[in-house]
Each structure stands twice: as structure tokens, then as C-alpha cells.
Scaffold this motif. Structure first.
Motif, PDB file in Angstrom:
ATOM      1  N   VAL A  31      43.766  15.400  10.081  1.00 19.98           N
ATOM      2  CA  VAL A  31      44.239  15.289  11.461  1.00 19.98           C
ATOM      3  C   VAL A  31      45.764  15.293  11.497  1.00 19.98           C
ATOM      4  N   LEU A  85      48.306  17.457  13.871  1.00 17.94           N
ATOM      5  CA  LEU A  85      49.260  16.802  14.762  1.00 17.94           C
ATOM      6  C   LEU A  85      50.697  17.160  14.404  1.00 17.94           C
ATOM      7  N   ALA A 131      40.780  16.011  15.558  1.00 22.15           N
ATOM      8  CA  ALA A 131      42.117  15.550  15.930  1.00 22.15           C
ATOM      9  C   ALA A 131      42.134  14.912  17.313  1.00 22.15           C
TER      10      ALA A 131
END
Length: 212
Positions: free
Chosen positions: A202, A206, A163
């Protein structure tokens, strides 16, 4: 490539500009989300260039296309940058996110990138998301660890590094692993998260860390 936008000028402009690019062919145009889904099913394009705000909801169309044709990649077009909107696009299955004023050479690069299994996002979106991720509070990080409790500690560490934008080689060096081992961990992460690709994995981090 299938171009989906409710504005005729935009669709025809993209087709005309891409006509000079040898390895990118526009095979169809759609002026609504429903038409985009129908044409994608009929034409089976490698890539769909989708207006995020087109009639019928471009993100909903993206989900339907990815559910029916996992091999077809979707690049979302937008006229305004927003990390929240970008995350929504990623979670819908998009592997590209660009502004409508993108230079045609960059658009062609985006198409090539997603066709080769890579993501392509406007650099400002990438910068904003990674910057925010780097400033998560301890409470947010602890919440993420609870949220992803199905992952092993090593898998979670690798997911966080992914990430942050780290490459397989950088992750391998940081944790003293082979790149092959990192790839194995990543495959397990995708399976456990139900993510189609690294970009969606990812997005899970997030969104849970920055949006919820």
C-alpha cells in the motif's frame, strides 16, 4: 519488546507502564539507533518500539533491523503526525506508526496487532492517506498504472482497493472472486513489488501517487 528512544524518561516510563500488561514484556532499552540495531540482533525481540527522530536515524535503524530479522516487527513513535513521514516509516519496514502520547492500552494493542501480522497506524494518518488516495486525478491514476506495469490489470485493481482500505472479503465481493483467489493475487502482488507485507505494498501506491 525492545524500546528505542534517546530520552531515559520515555524509555523507563514505557517500561513502567507496560509492566502491568501481562502479555507485553520489555526485554531491553536502546538510547541510539546503532544500539537499537545491536540489541535487536542480540535479543531477537518480537517488536521494536522505535523513536523516528532518535540519534542515528530511527528509520535507518528500522531498515537494518528488518533486513537482518524479518520476523521482528517495528512500531515507529513520533511526536508529530505527517502522512509523508508515515510513508517513509512504512517503506523502511515499520508496521506500526503511533504518537508518543498514545494511551498505554492502545500501545499494548498496537504490539499485539503487529505480532499477529496486522498493521497499526494512528487513525488520523490512515484517514489522511486514504482520503488523498480517493482524490487522485486521472493523470495521477494513469501514472500509477504505468509505474506498476508489471502487475496484471486485475492485480492493479486489487492493489488499489487494498490501498483504499478494503478487506479481502470486500475485494472478493467487488470483483466477484473467492477470498482464496484474492489472497493468491495479493501474494503475487507482494512478490512483484518486492514488498514484505500488505502495508508496504500500500505504501508503494500511496507514495507513488501522493508524494512523487
Amino acid at each position: 519488546m525492545l524500546v528505542a528512544d534517546d530520552l531515559t524518561l520515555v524509555r523507563e516510563g514505557i517500561r513502567a507502564l507496560l509492566s502491568g500488561v501481562d502479555d507485553v514484556d520489555v526485554v531491553g532499552e536502546a538510547e541510539s539507533a546503532d544500539e537499537a540495531v545491536a540489541l535487536a540482533r542480540k535479543l531477537q525481540p518480537d517488536v521494536v518500539l522505535m523513536d523516528q527522530d532518535m540519534p542515528g536515524n530511527g528509520l535507518h535503524a528500522t531498515r537494518l533491523i528488518k533486513e537482518a530479522m524479518s520476523a521482528t516487527e517495528v512500531i515507529i513513535m513520533t511526536d508529530r503526525l505527517s502522512d509523508g513521514r508515515a510513508l517513509q516509516a512504512i517503506e523502511a519496514g515499520a508496521t506500526g506508526y503511533v504518537l508518543k502520547d498514545i494511551p498505554i492500552a492502545s500501545l499494548a494493542s498496537a504490539v499485539r496487532a503487529v505480532c499477529n501480522g496486522r498493521a497499526f497506524f494512528h487513525p488520523e494518518i490512515t484517514r489522511k492517506l486514504l482520503e488523498k488516495l480517493g482524490h487522485l486525478t486521472r493523470e495521477q491514476r494513469d501514472r500509477l498504472r504505468v509505474e506498476f506495469e508489471g502487475l496484471t490489470p486485475r492485480e492493479l485493481d486489487i492493489l488499489f482497493e487494498l490501498a483504499r482500505g478494503s478487506t479481502d472479503r470486500e475485494i472478493a465481493a467487488k470483483f466477484v472472486l473467492s477470498e482464496g483467489t484474492v489472497k493468491t493475487h495479493l501474494r503475487n502482488i507482494l512478490k512483484k513489488l518486492g514488498a514484505r507485507n500488505r502495508t508496504q505494498a500500500v505504501a508503494h501506491v500511496l507514495r507513488k501517487g501522493l508524494i512523487d
